[in-house]
Design a protein around this motif. Structure first.
Motif, PDB file in Angstrom:
ATOM      1  N   MET A   1       0.809  -1.223   0.000  1.00 37.26           N
ATOM      2  CA  MET A   1       0.000   0.000   0.000  1.00 37.26           C
ATOM      3  C   MET A   1       0.843   1.273   0.000  1.00 37.26           C
ATOM      4  O   MET A   1       0.590   2.191  -0.774  1.00 37.26           O
ATOM      5  N   GLY A   2       1.815   1.353   0.894  1.00 37.47           N
ATOM      6  CA  GLY A   2       2.644   2.557   0.973  1.00 37.47           C
ATOM      7  C   GLY A   2       1.796   3.806   1.142  1.00 37.47           C
ATOM      8  O   GLY A   2       0.945   3.872   2.031  1.00 37.47           O
ATOM      9  N   ASN A   3       1.997   4.803   0.274  1.00 34.16           N
ATOM     10  CA  ASN A   3       1.225   6.044   0.371  1.00 34.16           C
ATOM     11  C   ASN A   3      -0.178   5.944  -0.236  1.00 34.16           C
ATOM     12  O   ASN A   3      -0.941   6.904  -0.182  1.00 34.16           O
TER      13      ASN A   3
ATOM     14  N   GLU B   1      -1.675  -6.294   7.404  1.00 32.74           N
ATOM     15  CA  GLU B   1      -1.021  -7.590   7.538  1.00 32.74           C
ATOM     16  C   GLU B   1      -0.123  -7.796   6.318  1.00 32.74           C
ATOM     17  O   GLU B   1      -0.336  -7.177   5.273  1.00 32.74           O
ATOM     18  N   GLY B   2       0.874  -8.659   6.462  1.00 33.93           N
ATOM     19  CA  GLY B   2       1.813  -8.906   5.370  1.00 33.93           C
ATOM     20  C   GLY B   2       1.119  -9.503   4.146  1.00 33.93           C
ATOM     21  O   GLY B   2       0.200 -10.310   4.283  1.00 33.93           O
ATOM     22  N   HIS B   3       1.593  -9.115   2.967  1.00 32.39           N
ATOM     23  CA  HIS B   3       0.996  -9.623   1.723  1.00 32.39           C
ATOM     24  C   HIS B   3       1.152 -11.131   1.562  1.00 32.39           C
ATOM     25  O   HIS B   3       0.461 -11.745   0.768  1.00 32.39           O
ATOM     26  N   GLN B   4       2.069 -11.720   2.327  1.00 28.40           N
ATOM     27  CA  GLN B   4       2.238 -13.177   2.245  1.00 28.40           C
ATOM     28  C   GLN B   4       1.003 -13.932   2.754  1.00 28.40           C
ATOM     29  O   GLN B   4       0.870 -15.125   2.528  1.00 28.40           O
ATOM     30  N   HIS B   5       0.095 -13.184   3.410  1.00 31.35           N
ATOM     31  CA  HIS B   5      -1.158 -13.794   3.881  1.00 31.35           C
ATOM     32  C   HIS B   5      -2.324 -13.473   2.962  1.00 31.35           C
ATOM     33  O   HIS B   5      -3.482 -13.559   3.366  1.00 31.35           O
TER      34      HIS B   5
ATOM     35  N   GLY C   1      10.699  -2.400  -1.678  1.00 29.55           N
ATOM     36  CA  GLY C   1      11.599  -1.467  -1.001  1.00 29.55           C
ATOM     37  C   GLY C   1      10.967  -0.882   0.245  1.00 29.55           C
ATOM     38  O   GLY C   1      10.168  -1.530   0.906  1.00 29.55           O
ATOM     39  N   TYR C   2      11.339   0.352   0.553  1.00 27.32           N
ATOM     40  CA  TYR C   2      10.814   1.014   1.751  1.00 27.32           C
ATOM     41  C   TYR C   2       9.917   2.174   1.350  1.00 27.32           C
ATOM     42  O   TYR C   2       9.934   2.641   0.199  1.00 27.32           O
ATOM     43  N   LEU C   3       9.141   2.638   2.320  1.00 20.02           N
ATOM     44  CA  LEU C   3       8.254   3.781   2.109  1.00 20.02           C
ATOM     45  C   LEU C   3       9.065   5.049   2.376  1.00 20.02           C
ATOM     46  O   LEU C   3       9.509   5.273   3.498  1.00 20.02           O
TER      47      LEU C   3
HETATM   48  N1  SAH Z   1      10.103   2.055  -2.932  1.00 16.92           N
HETATM   49  C1  SAH Z   1       8.808   2.560  -3.317  1.00 16.92           C
HETATM   50  C2  SAH Z   1       7.816   2.445  -2.203  1.00 16.92           C
HETATM   51  C3  SAH Z   1       7.750   1.083  -1.622  1.00 16.92           C
HETATM   52  S1  SAH Z   1       6.665   1.085  -0.287  1.00 16.92           S
HETATM   53  C4  SAH Z   1       8.941   4.038  -3.705  1.00 16.92           C
HETATM   54  O1  SAH Z   1       9.998   4.624  -3.481  1.00 16.92           O
HETATM   55  O2  SAH Z   1       7.963   4.579  -4.220  1.00 16.92           O
HETATM   56  C5  SAH Z   1       6.780  -0.525   0.256  1.00 16.92           C
HETATM   57  C6  SAH Z   1       5.751  -0.784   1.313  1.00 16.92           C
HETATM   58  O3  SAH Z   1       5.732  -2.166   1.560  1.00 16.92           O
HETATM   59  C7  SAH Z   1       6.027  -0.085   2.638  1.00 16.92           C
HETATM   60  O4  SAH Z   1       4.956   0.738   2.978  1.00 16.92           O
HETATM   61  C8  SAH Z   1       6.183  -1.253   3.628  1.00 16.92           C
HETATM   62  O5  SAH Z   1       5.617  -0.980   4.883  1.00 16.92           O
HETATM   63  C9  SAH Z   1       5.413  -2.341   2.908  1.00 16.92           C
HETATM   64  N2  SAH Z   1       5.751  -3.708   3.319  1.00 16.92           N
HETATM   65  C10 SAH Z   1       6.900  -4.203   3.802  1.00 16.92           C
HETATM   66  N3  SAH Z   1       6.779  -5.529   4.034  1.00 16.92           N
HETATM   67  C11 SAH Z   1       5.499  -5.866   3.684  1.00 16.92           C
HETATM   68  C12 SAH Z   1       4.756  -7.087   3.708  1.00 16.92           C
HETATM   69  N4  SAH Z   1       5.288  -8.235   4.111  1.00 16.92           N
HETATM   70  N5  SAH Z   1       3.475  -7.045   3.302  1.00 16.92           N
HETATM   71  C13 SAH Z   1       2.912  -5.895   2.868  1.00 16.92           C
HETATM   72  N6  SAH Z   1       3.565  -4.721   2.823  1.00 16.92           N
HETATM   73  C14 SAH Z   1       4.853  -4.709   3.230  1.00 16.92           C
END
Ligand code: SAH
Length: 193
Positions: free
Chosen positions: A28-30, A74-78, A95-97
């Motif tokens: 989801m991120g933003n 919850e994690g996308h693995q579910h 990646g990261y948010l």
């Molecule tokens: N790198 C992209 C943004 C990625 S955001 C950019 O720069 O635009 C990635 C999102 O994945 C983050 O909000 C993080 O919290 C989420 N995330 C991390 N592990 C996850 C998981 N197991 N299941 C669902 N989301 C996850």
């Protein structure tokens, strides 16, 4: 201008979405992708492990007056716990948010679990887009794991294509596009047995 990978990811999914379809935002991120998918799909399931992501996405959807996305902390693995219907389109942003905790990143194991589960439920003609960001610590390992897994998909069942800038400095994100071409006969046999 040539499309950027992120633009192509949206166009690629928009081509197959309609109001009868189910879409998944695995990260989801933003909430940009969730809102994009919700504007075209019947229903969106969106996942993130950070409360902040859910809050931002919730605000975005409320501003747009959209109420057809289910936000799941919850994690996308579910994903299979929540999504029982066939999936028409799915997107990952790895990646990261950028606006949050940069140490909270997507991880190879869980990303691949989610991808496998989503691909299994993908409709024929359904599509998955993976935006691969890999400039951060740990990003390379995940990039290689995803490329390796996607490269091994049965070509009779899935088409898989890479769209990647080649002459940009640093590590610009790239796009993996996957489309289901037909049922996986091996899966079918297992279900019938
Ligand atoms: N790198 C992209 C943004 C990625 S955001 C950019 O720069 O635009 C990635 C999102 O994945 C983050 O909000 C993080 O919290 C989420 N995330 C991390 N592990 C996850 C998981 N197991 N299941 C669902 N989301 C996850």
């Amino acid at each position: 201008m040539m499309k950027r990978p992120i633009q192509l990811s949206h166009d690629f999914l928009a081509e197959v979405l309609d109001k009868d379809s189910i879409a998944v935002d695995a990260t989801m991120g933003n909430g940009h992708d969730t809102a994009f998918l919700a504007s075209l799909a019947g229903k969106v399931y969106a996942f993130d492990v950070q409360k902040k992501a859910l809050q931002k996405t919730q605000e975005r959807l409320a501003q747009l007056g959209m109420d057809n996305a289910q936000l799941i902390l919850e994690g996308h693995q579910h994903v299979d716990k929540y999504v029982k219907e066939p999936i028409r389109a799915a997107i990952f942003n790895l990646g990261y948010l950028p606006s949050a905790d940069k140490s909270l990143i997507t991880k190879p194991d869980t990303t691949l679990q989610a991808l496998q589960k989503i691909l299994k439920k993908l409709e024929i003609g359904g599509r998955a887009a993976i935006m691969v960001y890999y400039g951060h610590d740990g990003g390379d390992v995940e990039k290689d794991a995803v490329l390796n897994a996607v490269s091994q998909l049965n070509q009779a069942v899935f088409a898989a294509t890479l769209y990647q800038p080649l002459n940009q400095i640093n590590t610009p994100p790239f796009l993996i596009m996957i489309e289901r071409l037909k049922e996986d006969e091996r899966n079918k046999d297992q279900q019938e047995a």
